[in-house]
Design a protein around this motif. Sequence first.
Motif, PDB file in Angstrom:
ATOM      1  N   ALA A  55      41.586  34.650  35.536  1.00 53.32           N
ATOM      2  CA  ALA A  55      40.373  34.393  34.759  1.00 53.32           C
ATOM      3  C   ALA A  55      40.194  32.909  34.499  1.00 53.32           C
ATOM      4  CB  ALA A  55      40.433  35.158  33.438  1.00 53.32           C
ATOM      5  N   ALA A  56      41.296  32.199  34.228  1.00 52.21           N
ATOM      6  CA  ALA A  56      41.220  30.765  33.938  1.00 52.21           C
ATOM      7  C   ALA A  56      40.787  29.961  35.148  1.00 52.21           C
ATOM      8  CB  ALA A  56      42.571  30.266  33.432  1.00 52.21           C
ATOM      9  N   ALA A  57      41.055  30.472  36.352  1.00 55.30           N
ATOM     10  CA  ALA A  57      40.680  29.765  37.577  1.00 55.30           C
ATOM     11  C   ALA A  57      39.180  29.793  37.827  1.00 55.30           C
ATOM     12  CB  ALA A  57      41.415  30.374  38.768  1.00 55.30           C
ATOM     13  N   ARG A  58      38.451  30.588  37.051  1.00 49.63           N
ATOM     14  CA  ARG A  58      36.998  30.731  37.198  1.00 49.63           C
ATOM     15  C   ARG A  58      36.612  31.134  38.625  1.00 49.63           C
ATOM     16  NH1 ARG A  58      34.232  29.082  32.814  1.00 49.63           N
ATOM     17  NH2 ARG A  58      35.346  27.833  31.259  1.00 49.63           N
ATOM     18  N   ASP A  59      37.491  31.912  39.234  1.00 47.69           N
ATOM     19  CA  ASP A  59      37.228  32.453  40.570  1.00 47.69           C
ATOM     20  C   ASP A  59      36.977  33.945  40.385  1.00 47.69           C
ATOM     21  OD1 ASP A  59      37.296  33.487  43.141  1.00 47.69           O
ATOM     22  OD2 ASP A  59      38.943  32.217  43.812  1.00 47.69           O
ATOM     23  N   SER A  60      35.711  34.349  40.381  1.00 51.44           N
ATOM     24  CA  SER A  60      35.367  35.737  40.097  1.00 51.44           C
ATOM     25  C   SER A  60      35.977  36.695  41.104  1.00 51.44           C
ATOM     26  CB  SER A  60      33.851  35.910  40.055  1.00 51.44           C
ATOM     27  OG  SER A  60      33.271  35.527  41.281  1.00 51.44           O
ATOM     28  N   ALA A  61      36.043  36.282  42.368  1.00 55.36           N
ATOM     29  CA  ALA A  61      36.623  37.148  43.396  1.00 55.36           C
ATOM     30  C   ALA A  61      38.115  37.360  43.145  1.00 55.36           C
ATOM     31  CB  ALA A  61      36.395  36.544  44.782  1.00 55.36           C
ATOM     32  N   ALA A  62      38.806  36.292  42.754  1.00 57.32           N
ATOM     33  CA  ALA A  62      40.239  36.402  42.474  1.00 57.32           C
ATOM     34  C   ALA A  62      40.479  37.285  41.256  1.00 57.32           C
ATOM     35  CB  ALA A  62      40.839  35.017  42.247  1.00 57.32           C
ATOM     36  N   PHE A  63      39.626  37.145  40.240  1.00 59.62           N
ATOM     37  CA  PHE A  63      39.769  37.985  39.046  1.00 59.62           C
ATOM     38  C   PHE A  63      39.511  39.439  39.391  1.00 59.62           C
ATOM     39  CE2 PHE A  63      37.941  39.887  35.120  1.00 59.62           C
ATOM     40  CZ  PHE A  63      39.068  39.764  34.309  1.00 59.62           C
ATOM     41  N   ASP A  64      38.494  39.708  40.201  1.00 58.97           N
ATOM     42  CA  ASP A  64      38.195  41.084  40.601  1.00 58.97           C
ATOM     43  C   ASP A  64      39.376  41.700  41.347  1.00 58.97           C
ATOM     44  OD1 ASP A  64      35.759  40.699  39.475  1.00 58.97           O
ATOM     45  OD2 ASP A  64      34.613  40.757  41.335  1.00 58.97           O
ATOM     46  N   ARG A  65      39.977  40.920  42.249  1.00 59.18           N
ATOM     47  CA  ARG A  65      41.135  41.435  43.001  1.00 59.18           C
ATOM     48  C   ARG A  65      42.307  41.727  42.067  1.00 59.18           C
ATOM     49  NH1 ARG A  65      39.555  37.344  46.664  1.00 59.18           N
ATOM     50  NH2 ARG A  65      41.186  35.958  45.855  1.00 59.18           N
ATOM     51  N   ALA A  66      42.519  40.834  41.099  1.00 60.30           N
ATOM     52  CA  ALA A  66      43.633  41.021  40.157  1.00 60.30           C
ATOM     53  C   ALA A  66      43.425  42.277  39.319  1.00 60.30           C
ATOM     54  CB  ALA A  66      43.762  39.793  39.259  1.00 60.30           C
ATOM     55  N   VAL A  67      42.195  42.512  38.885  1.00 60.09           N
ATOM     56  CA  VAL A  67      41.907  43.698  38.077  1.00 60.09           C
ATOM     57  C   VAL A  67      42.107  44.960  38.901  1.00 60.09           C
ATOM     58  CG1 VAL A  67      40.080  44.968  36.889  1.00 60.09           C
ATOM     59  CG2 VAL A  67      40.359  42.515  36.478  1.00 60.09           C
ATOM     60  N   LYS A  68      41.574  44.974  40.103  1.00 63.50           N
ATOM     61  CA  LYS A  68      41.699  46.166  40.949  1.00 63.50           C
ATOM     62  C   LYS A  68      43.159  46.469  41.278  1.00 63.50           C
ATOM     63  CE  LYS A  68      37.142  45.638  43.077  1.00 63.50           C
ATOM     64  NZ  LYS A  68      36.396  45.301  44.330  1.00 63.50           N
ATOM     65  N   LYS A  69      43.962  45.426  41.380  1.00 60.53           N
ATOM     66  CA  LYS A  69      45.383  45.614  41.673  1.00 60.53           C
ATOM     67  C   LYS A  69      46.155  46.104  40.448  1.00 60.53           C
ATOM     68  CE  LYS A  69      49.410  43.129  43.521  1.00 60.53           C
ATOM     69  NZ  LYS A  69      49.909  41.823  44.029  1.00 60.53           N
ATOM     70  N   THR A  70      45.670  45.749  39.272  1.00 62.79           N
ATOM     71  CA  THR A  70      46.411  46.009  38.030  1.00 62.79           C
ATOM     72  C   THR A  70      46.034  47.324  37.361  1.00 62.79           C
ATOM     73  OG1 THR A  70      46.529  43.617  37.677  1.00 62.79           O
ATOM     74  CG2 THR A  70      47.028  45.024  35.799  1.00 62.79           C
ATOM     75  N   TYR A  71      44.760  47.713  37.462  1.00 62.71           N
ATOM     76  CA  TYR A  71      44.264  48.910  36.781  1.00 62.71           C
ATOM     77  C   TYR A  71      44.147  50.070  37.762  1.00 62.71           C
ATOM     78  CZ  TYR A  71      43.068  45.923  32.805  1.00 62.71           C
ATOM     79  OH  TYR A  71      43.128  45.064  31.733  1.00 62.71           O
ATOM     80  N   PRO A  72      44.298  51.297  37.292  1.00 64.50           N
ATOM     81  CA  PRO A  72      44.513  51.754  35.904  1.00 64.50           C
ATOM     82  C   PRO A  72      45.976  51.794  35.487  1.00 64.50           C
ATOM     83  CG  PRO A  72      44.215  53.657  37.302  1.00 64.50           C
ATOM     84  CD  PRO A  72      44.080  52.457  38.207  1.00 64.50           C
TER      85      PRO A  72
END
Length: 327
Positions: free
Chosen positions: A53-70
């Motif tokens: 999230a801090a990197a302000r890279d929306s694609a990277a944040f989306d990938r991190a969320v999809k990898k982490t959740y649920p």
Amino acid sequence: MPRLGLTPLALLCLLAFAGRAAHAATPGPAPGDKDLRRAEAVLAKLLRLEEAAAARDSAAFDRAVKKTYPGLFVAVAELRDDELRTDFATATSFYEAAYRARGDGSAPDCSRELRQSYFRLCRESDDRAALLRAKATLHTRRAEAALRYARGDRDASTLDRLAEIRAERSTDLALAEEALRALKELAGEAGSFASSAADAAYSSAEVGERVASRAASAKRPSENFSASLEEVDRLLASLPRTRVRQLLGNARDAFRDGLFWQLKTLPARALAVSADSFADPDPLRQLNLDADDASRAALQNLRASQKFIAKAEAVIEESKRGVGFRE
């Protein structure tokens, strides 16, 4: 219908925050090493989300969320220590909400924020998703401090953060009690509303005018229920993701469903038939239901709301007896 008075609550929250250094902790059993290892694994995942999230890279944040959740929700649910789980669960929820809010460039409504810490973050956030990420980071840092404390860390920064968390727990209790009071008031109003609607169902033609007047007076306060429910929503949005918040939220949802079905009975209970009834048919007929079906559904939901309110009250009373970090 009485409106919720939040000014005394805001003062109470401010006093709790200002007095955090003097807030006493109640001794309790320390979390086991297995639970601490689970918490450390959860923290590592939250820190990766924070980094993305801090990197302000929306694609990277989306990938991190999809990898982490649920899976992250499951990992948090497995934590046994309430103090550790509270901020971990809240941070996890806020990151997931930030993911769902992506693309929403609307400015956040800071007037809805009842907590000083959330209000400050709101003023610093450009949009709703940014605010949710900032809240997640705040609770991640608190969870990290709680974990360090549980591992024996007693440095100044950790103790300061723990004092802040203790004060926030006092605010949690104040907010939960206000939400409970509001829901009890709504339940009382709903009982009066249901009574007036029942009069309309079983009246005779001779008292038709009186009953119609009472039914109309019952409908007018019902239109104000949504405003009070909105205030309850504000209170719940300010609570961490704990059992008491879940119970209060369940009570709110059940009440809302009960009110929905109660309102559905009004056209069917009306003694006068509108000339436009063919163009605007009874909504229950479209669902292949009658007024009795809707009344039963309303009653069941309102009873469920009362049960959740009672359970939430029991949990709040238990919290009053003292829950805190171990010295």
